[in-house]
Each structure stands twice: as structure tokens, then as C-alpha cells.
Design a protein around this motif. Structure first.
Motif, PDB file in Angstrom:
ATOM      1  N   ASN A  26       0.797  -1.219   0.000  1.00 49.42           N
ATOM      2  CA  ASN A  26       0.000   0.000   0.000  1.00 49.42           C
ATOM      3  C   ASN A  26       0.835   1.277   0.000  1.00 49.42           C
ATOM      4  N   LEU A  27       2.121   1.138  -0.132  1.00 47.10           N
ATOM      5  CA  LEU A  27       3.027   2.281  -0.246  1.00 47.10           C
ATOM      6  C   LEU A  27       3.896   2.067  -1.468  1.00 47.10           C
ATOM      7  N   SER A  28       4.163   3.148  -2.157  1.00 43.86           N
ATOM      8  CA  SER A  28       5.010   3.044  -3.336  1.00 43.86           C
ATOM      9  C   SER A  28       6.393   3.583  -3.002  1.00 43.86           C
ATOM     10  N   GLU A  78       4.634  -0.884   7.672  1.00 39.24           N
ATOM     11  CA  GLU A  78       3.984   0.036   6.746  1.00 39.24           C
ATOM     12  C   GLU A  78       3.463   1.280   7.477  1.00 39.24           C
ATOM     13  N   ARG A  82       4.591   5.179   6.855  1.00 37.10           N
ATOM     14  CA  ARG A  82       3.593   6.218   6.555  1.00 37.10           C
ATOM     15  C   ARG A  82       3.800   7.435   7.446  1.00 37.10           C
TER      16      ARG A  82
END
Length: 87
Positions: A26-28, A78, A82
């Protein structure tokens, strides 16, 4: 975003962190692995500290991130990333 992981061959903590980072969906980010045994200055700085994780910011500066617990889940990792991206 680019993450830099200082690592060395045979380091199980390094391998575990790399595997978890690669599972984040969910993170690039681009993950760059730096083998500390390939440069004397990296080895001198991190031989007793690996794995060491940095965030390369937009200006190209490397910001040291706190070392996550080896028991941290992929989700926890994650969430930590963030938080640092928001700052």
C-alpha cells in the motif's frame, strides 16, 4: 520515495527486514539494498548496527529511520513508514 537498507550477507535480521519491506503493497517506494561489505566507509559505520534503514528525501538527503523490531509485522512496518512520509 526511496528507502535505503544497509545490510550484509548472512545477516538474518537484514534478510527479514528486506522480506517485510518487499511485502508492503500500500506504499510506493524504491528499495535500494547497500551491502556494507562493498565499501569501507559503510562497513566502518554500520558493521555492528545492520540492518540500518534510511529514507532518501526529495532533496536527496538520507534520513535515518528507527530500527523496527524484528517481530514487527508487515502492517506495523507500513504504518511506521507512513508516519515518516507524512513528516
Amino acid at each position: 520515495m526511496r528507502l535505503i537498507l544497509y545490510s550484509k550477507p548472512g545477516c538474518h535480521l537484514c534478510e527479514g527486514l528486506q522480506e517485510k519491506l518487499e511485502q508492503i503493497q500500500n506504499l510506493s517506494f524504491e528499495l535500494e539494498i547497500r551491502d556494507i561489505t562493498t565499501r569501507e566507509e559503510w562497513f566502518g559505520a554500520y558493521q555492528y548496527e545492520v540492518p540500518v534503514l534510511f529514507l532518501a528525501n526529495r532533496q536527496g538527503a538520507e534520513v535515518l529511520l528507527p530500527r523496527p523490531s524484528p517481530r514487527a509485522s508487515v502492517q506495523h512496518l507500513e504504518e511506521m513508514l507512513r508516519k515518516y512520509l507524512a513528516n
